[in-house]
Scaffold this motif. Sequence first.
Motif, PDB file in Angstrom:
ATOM      1  N   SER A 127      35.343  13.876  11.913  1.00  0.00           N
ATOM      2  CA  SER A 127      36.138  12.776  12.458  1.00  0.00           C
ATOM      3  C   SER A 127      37.638  13.058  12.291  1.00  0.00           C
ATOM      4  N   LYS A 128      38.000  13.719  11.164  1.00  0.00           N
ATOM      5  CA  LYS A 128      39.427  14.026  10.943  1.00  0.00           C
ATOM      6  C   LYS A 128      39.811  15.402  11.495  1.00  0.00           C
ATOM      7  N   LYS A 129      38.791  16.141  11.938  1.00  0.00           N
ATOM      8  CA  LYS A 129      38.999  17.510  12.443  1.00  0.00           C
ATOM      9  C   LYS A 129      39.658  18.419  11.385  1.00  0.00           C
ATOM     10  N   ILE A 130      39.288  18.181  10.144  1.00  0.00           N
ATOM     11  CA  ILE A 130      39.799  18.998   9.040  1.00  0.00           C
ATOM     12  C   ILE A 130      38.620  19.332   8.127  1.00  0.00           C
ATOM     13  N   GLY A 131      38.459  20.618   7.827  1.00  0.00           N
ATOM     14  CA  GLY A 131      37.385  20.984   6.905  1.00  0.00           C
ATOM     15  C   GLY A 131      36.476  22.031   7.513  1.00  0.00           C
ATOM     16  N   LEU A 132      35.198  21.651   7.694  1.00  0.00           N
ATOM     17  CA  LEU A 132      34.169  22.633   8.050  1.00  0.00           C
ATOM     18  C   LEU A 132      33.434  22.215   9.315  1.00  0.00           C
ATOM     19  N   ASP A 133      33.271  23.174  10.232  1.00  0.00           N
ATOM     20  CA  ASP A 133      32.469  22.937  11.440  1.00  0.00           C
ATOM     21  C   ASP A 133      31.207  23.780  11.294  1.00  0.00           C
ATOM     22  N   PHE A 134      30.126  23.129  10.880  1.00  0.00           N
ATOM     23  CA  PHE A 134      28.892  23.834  10.498  1.00  0.00           C
ATOM     24  C   PHE A 134      27.984  24.031  11.707  1.00  0.00           C
ATOM     25  N   ARG A 135      27.497  25.279  11.903  1.00  0.00           N
ATOM     26  CA  ARG A 135      26.613  25.599  13.027  1.00  0.00           C
ATOM     27  C   ARG A 135      25.506  26.523  12.527  1.00  0.00           C
ATOM     28  N   SER A 136      24.298  26.225  12.918  1.00  0.00           N
ATOM     29  CA  SER A 136      23.191  27.000  12.351  1.00  0.00           C
ATOM     30  C   SER A 136      22.079  27.224  13.374  1.00  0.00           C
ATOM     31  N   ILE A 137      21.396  28.347  13.240  1.00  0.00           N
ATOM     32  CA  ILE A 137      20.225  28.637  14.090  1.00  0.00           C
ATOM     33  C   ILE A 137      19.027  28.899  13.178  1.00  0.00           C
ATOM     34  N   ARG A 138      17.887  28.306  13.544  1.00  0.00           N
ATOM     35  CA  ARG A 138      16.647  28.604  12.814  1.00  0.00           C
ATOM     36  C   ARG A 138      15.978  29.795  13.487  1.00  0.00           C
ATOM     37  N   PHE A 139      16.100  30.953  12.850  1.00  0.00           N
ATOM     38  CA  PHE A 139      15.564  32.155  13.479  1.00  0.00           C
ATOM     39  C   PHE A 139      14.071  32.321  13.223  1.00  0.00           C
ATOM     40  N   PRO A 140      13.372  32.798  14.243  1.00  0.00           N
ATOM     41  CA  PRO A 140      11.993  33.249  14.023  1.00  0.00           C
ATOM     42  C   PRO A 140      12.067  34.701  13.539  1.00  0.00           C
ATOM     43  N   GLY A 141      11.017  35.482  13.656  1.00  0.00           N
ATOM     44  CA  GLY A 141      11.087  36.897  13.300  1.00  0.00           C
ATOM     45  C   GLY A 141      12.038  37.593  14.261  1.00  0.00           C
ATOM     46  N   VAL A 142      12.911  38.431  13.720  1.00  0.00           N
ATOM     47  CA  VAL A 142      13.859  39.161  14.572  1.00  0.00           C
ATOM     48  C   VAL A 142      13.380  40.607  14.711  1.00  0.00           C
ATOM     49  N   ILE A 143      13.335  41.094  15.960  1.00  0.00           N
ATOM     50  CA  ILE A 143      12.900  42.481  16.168  1.00  0.00           C
ATOM     51  C   ILE A 143      14.046  43.305  16.736  1.00  0.00           C
ATOM     52  N   SER A 144      14.403  44.357  15.988  1.00  0.00           N
ATOM     53  CA  SER A 144      15.442  45.287  16.431  1.00  0.00           C
ATOM     54  C   SER A 144      14.776  46.511  17.008  1.00  0.00           C
ATOM     55  N   TYR A 145      15.528  47.308  17.735  1.00  0.00           N
ATOM     56  CA  TYR A 145      14.951  48.554  18.244  1.00  0.00           C
ATOM     57  C   TYR A 145      15.359  49.749  17.403  1.00  0.00           C
ATOM     58  N   ASP A 146      16.298  49.561  16.469  1.00  0.00           N
ATOM     59  CA  ASP A 146      16.745  50.722  15.702  1.00  0.00           C
ATOM     60  C   ASP A 146      16.695  50.549  14.184  1.00  0.00           C
ATOM     61  N   THR A 147      16.252  49.390  13.693  1.00  0.00           N
ATOM     62  CA  THR A 147      16.116  49.250  12.236  1.00  0.00           C
ATOM     63  C   THR A 147      14.761  48.634  11.915  1.00  0.00           C
ATOM     64  N   VAL A 148      14.241  48.972  10.734  1.00  0.00           N
ATOM     65  CA  VAL A 148      12.949  48.423  10.312  1.00  0.00           C
ATOM     66  C   VAL A 148      13.187  47.613   9.041  1.00  0.00           C
TER      67      VAL A 148
END
Length: 316
Positions: free
Chosen positions: A164-185
């Motif tokens: 409301s005061k636009k001062i402090g913290l703007d919190f943003r979050s994602i609930r990730f499922p399993g993440v699959i990369s092509y170059d790391t295990v």
Amino acid sequence: MKERILITGNNGELGSKTLKKLLSIGKSVIALDINDPKEKIHSVKYIKDTITNKQLINSIFNDYHISEVYHFAALLSQSASQNPELAFEINEKSSKNLIDCVYNFGIRNNCITRFFFPSSIAVYGPRKIKNASEQDIIKPTTIYGNNKLIIEQYGSKLHEKSISKKIGLDFRSIRFPGVISYDTVPSGGTTDYAPQMINCAKKGEKFECKLSPKTKLPFIGIDQTISSIIDLMNLEIIESKFRVFNVQEASFSVKELSDFLSKKFPSFQIAYNEDKNFQSVADTWPSSLNCKKANKFWNFTTEKDFEVFLEKIINK
Ligand code: SER
């Protein structure tokens, strides 16, 4: 003071890829990890230390103008169950401290700082549900799920105080499922069986699976993971009190994945050796996620056909 973005856990799968993405769009980054960087990039200011070092975290906010924070330093689900005290210190206590620092920094400097927190499907439970929405039953049964939920709530609470005061913290979050990369295990997580199985199939090695064939979980590829983080953080305003979003690209069972891999790599072999530490966790996590909210806010699109999704990952 020069503006910098702070990334914690820059050696991890998400941290390292987010770091590169931010550099590619011209950002200046401070990267904090307990280990030496796997790859040193000249323009990055690396700090080798633990996220539990409160004094150090405070000093970062005194020495730099931190414009955004991406907080990836964490123990994953299986590592957290094996070491609950450390999970509490890292996943919970240190995350709260970092959030407090961001909040206080905003108050001192009359600004609002965006904070990205990677949450997880581990916050769901105690029973497996299909097409889980953000506000569905949330009673995690694991240490890791509890740590994540507490930080979702803590961040959202300070966000509410700030917005409301636009001062402090703007919190943003994602609930990730399993993440699959092509170059790391990856390792240390419950969903890591999928990238591990894909890696074994590609190499023609046998995979020993700790989950039963019928276990179904949601997944996302690393490219969509990183673009979701960036898209979410680039939104000017998010008109929502509930600061957490679900994302997934496909959902499939262990058997569906192994059948797919057997077709692609005929020498691939799998043996089942169910481990109750893994199975009991996977049995409380949703089999699929509802991503309507992410779709509404940043046009997130889900790849519904799991074979198309896997094909893309394997051919990358
Ligand atoms: N992929 C993570 C794990 O399995 C869930 O957030 O621990």
